[in-house]
Motif scaffolding. Structure first.
Motif, PDB file in Angstrom:
ATOM      1  N   LYS A 112     -42.762  12.027 -53.557  1.00  0.00           N
ATOM      2  CA  LYS A 112     -43.915  12.165 -52.669  1.00  0.00           C
ATOM      3  C   LYS A 112     -44.869  10.989 -52.807  1.00  0.00           C
ATOM      4  O   LYS A 112     -45.304  10.684 -53.926  1.00  0.00           O
ATOM      5  CB  LYS A 112     -44.661  13.444 -53.064  1.00  0.00           C
TER       6      LYS A 112
ATOM      7  N   GLU B  63     -29.700  10.326 -55.158  1.00  0.00           N
ATOM      8  CA  GLU B  63     -30.002  11.673 -54.687  1.00  0.00           C
ATOM      9  C   GLU B  63     -31.412  12.076 -55.109  1.00  0.00           C
ATOM     10  O   GLU B  63     -31.774  11.932 -56.285  1.00  0.00           O
ATOM     11  CB  GLU B  63     -28.981  12.621 -55.320  1.00  0.00           C
ATOM     12  N   GLY B  64     -32.195  12.542 -54.169  1.00  0.00           N
ATOM     13  CA  GLY B  64     -33.546  13.010 -54.487  1.00  0.00           C
ATOM     14  C   GLY B  64     -34.613  11.946 -54.284  1.00  0.00           C
ATOM     15  O   GLY B  64     -35.808  12.242 -54.316  1.00  0.00           O
TER      16      GLY B  64
ATOM     17  N   LYS C   4     -35.554  10.435 -51.661  1.00  0.00           N
ATOM     18  CA  LYS C   4     -36.373  10.638 -50.455  1.00  0.00           C
ATOM     19  C   LYS C   4     -37.388  11.766 -50.632  1.00  0.00           C
ATOM     20  O   LYS C   4     -38.285  11.931 -49.813  1.00  0.00           O
ATOM     21  CB  LYS C   4     -35.472  10.923 -49.251  1.00  0.00           C
ATOM     22  N   ASP C   5     -37.222  12.560 -51.693  1.00  0.00           N
ATOM     23  CA  ASP C   5     -38.175  13.657 -51.937  1.00  0.00           C
ATOM     24  C   ASP C   5     -39.350  13.225 -52.797  1.00  0.00           C
ATOM     25  O   ASP C   5     -40.256  14.022 -53.058  1.00  0.00           O
ATOM     26  CB  ASP C   5     -37.470  14.833 -52.632  1.00  0.00           C
TER      27      ASP C   5
ATOM     28  N   GLU D  40     -42.197  17.937 -59.693  1.00  0.00           N
ATOM     29  CA  GLU D  40     -42.597  17.117 -58.545  1.00  0.00           C
ATOM     30  C   GLU D  40     -42.702  15.671 -59.023  1.00  0.00           C
ATOM     31  O   GLU D  40     -43.175  15.411 -60.129  1.00  0.00           O
ATOM     32  CB  GLU D  40     -43.935  17.602 -57.997  1.00  0.00           C
TER      33      GLU D  40
END
Ligand SMILES: [Mn+2]
Length: 329
Positions: A71, A65-66, A68-69, A50
């Motif tokens: 947190k 890529e990734g 936007k994930d 995470e």
């Protein structure tokens, strides 16, 4: 082997299942590139990953890529207990990680990987190489030590971090080694033109207008040889509150003015919170001034956050600038 610590870090990673990674406050290409490349490498090792950040990720990095994930979390309330390991990258203090000096480190084991010479070494393992221009370049060397294969995704993230932290290879410290690594990353599939297009040629019109205001308000201190601009919250809001406008504007306009040693941009990003970027024109060490007002960074580029009434905070920064300017550090 580039670093003896590489193996120690790998051993800790092997012992862990769930691993937490960070992007520092006011995230830039290097912190995002570092986190995403490390995440990809660790996921390929079968780890659960995470990435957390106390701020929003700038839109110009959404091509990675990734991104936007990642947190956005409040470090005061985030539950660290589910994680076996916290790898902190590109952050010289825990305050830079959590976006507050008041928040304590969690009990989770921390590994620090960084290139800021002001790094406090707040991890149980610290791999800090201040001669390296970016954490992304440092990670390239660590991944080499681990003998892992870098795919196109990793190569793109690392080259984005290197380009971002070197101002597209402009800054001092960029030499053969950085350029060779960049060449390797291009060979591995990183698209230099796409990175440049996204980072430097995708600027909001409103941000350009904000920079116009920043330039209009720029002043020169002829005695102490620096330029500065202080933008109150009302103007920052009027021009769209773009979170990367200050950093990008700092890079473009503050290390370039003839007859100056450095430049300082101060933006009131929230009520009574002054966010500051210092940029050196040639050899002047701006990290000394940043440290004086509670921040840190590198010789050519540093930053700080001062919590105070706008005009008082600006005065505090200016007097630190004059103190070090006259010292000729
Ligand atoms: Mn960096």
């Amino acid at each position: 082997m580039n670093y003896p610590e590489s193996q120690l870090i790998l051993e800790e990673i092997k012992k862990a299942n769930k691993i937490l990674l960070n992007c520092h406050r006011g995230p830039d290409s290097d912190t995002v590139g570092s986190a995403l490349s490390m995440a990809e490498i660790l996921r390929n090792m079968g780890k659960e990953i995470e990435i957390i950040c106390p701020s929003n990720i700038p839109e110009d990095l959404f091509f990675l890529e990734g991104s936007k994930d990642i947190k956005k979390v409040d470090f005061k309330t985030f539950d660290f207990s589910a994680f076996d390991l916290f790898i902190v990258m590109d952050s010289s203090t825990y305050g830079m990680v959590a976006n507050s000096k008041e928040i304590d480190k969690p009990n989770t084991k921390i590994i620090v990987i960084d290139h800021h010479h002001t790094n406090e070494g707040f991890g149980s393992i610290n791999l800090i190489d201040s001669k390296i221009t970016s954490t992304s370049e440092l990670l390239y060397k660590i991944f080499f030590d681990w003998s892992v294969t870098l795919n196109q995704k990793v190569a793109t993230c690392l080259l984005t971090g290197i380009i971002g932290d070197t101002g597209a290879f402009q800054y001092g410290g960029v030499g053969k080694s950085t350029l060779l690594i960049a060449g390797e990353l291009i060979d591995l599939g990183a698209d230099k033109d796409e990175i440049i297009y996204n980072i430097y040629r995708s600027i909001n019109f409103k941000t350009i207008k904000f920079w116009g205001k920043v330039i209009e308000m720029m002043q020169i201190d002829e005695k102490s040889h620096f330029v500065w601009s202080a933008i109150p919250l009302s103007i920052y809001e009027e021009y769209g509150k773009d979170s990367s406008a200050k950093e990008d504007g700092a890079n473009l306009f503050f290390p370039v003015v003839k007859n100056t040693d450095f430049g300082v941009i101060m933006v009131e990003t929230d009520k009574d919170i002054l966010s500051i970027s210092f940029r050196s024109r040639k050899d002047f060490d701006v990290s000394k001034i940043a440290e004086e007002v509670g921040g840190g960074g590198h010789k050519p580029a540093a930053g700080a956050k001062v919590e105070n009434r706008f005009d008082e905070a600006v005065e505090k920064v200016l007097s630190a600038c004059r103190k070090y300017a006259n010292k000729k550090v």
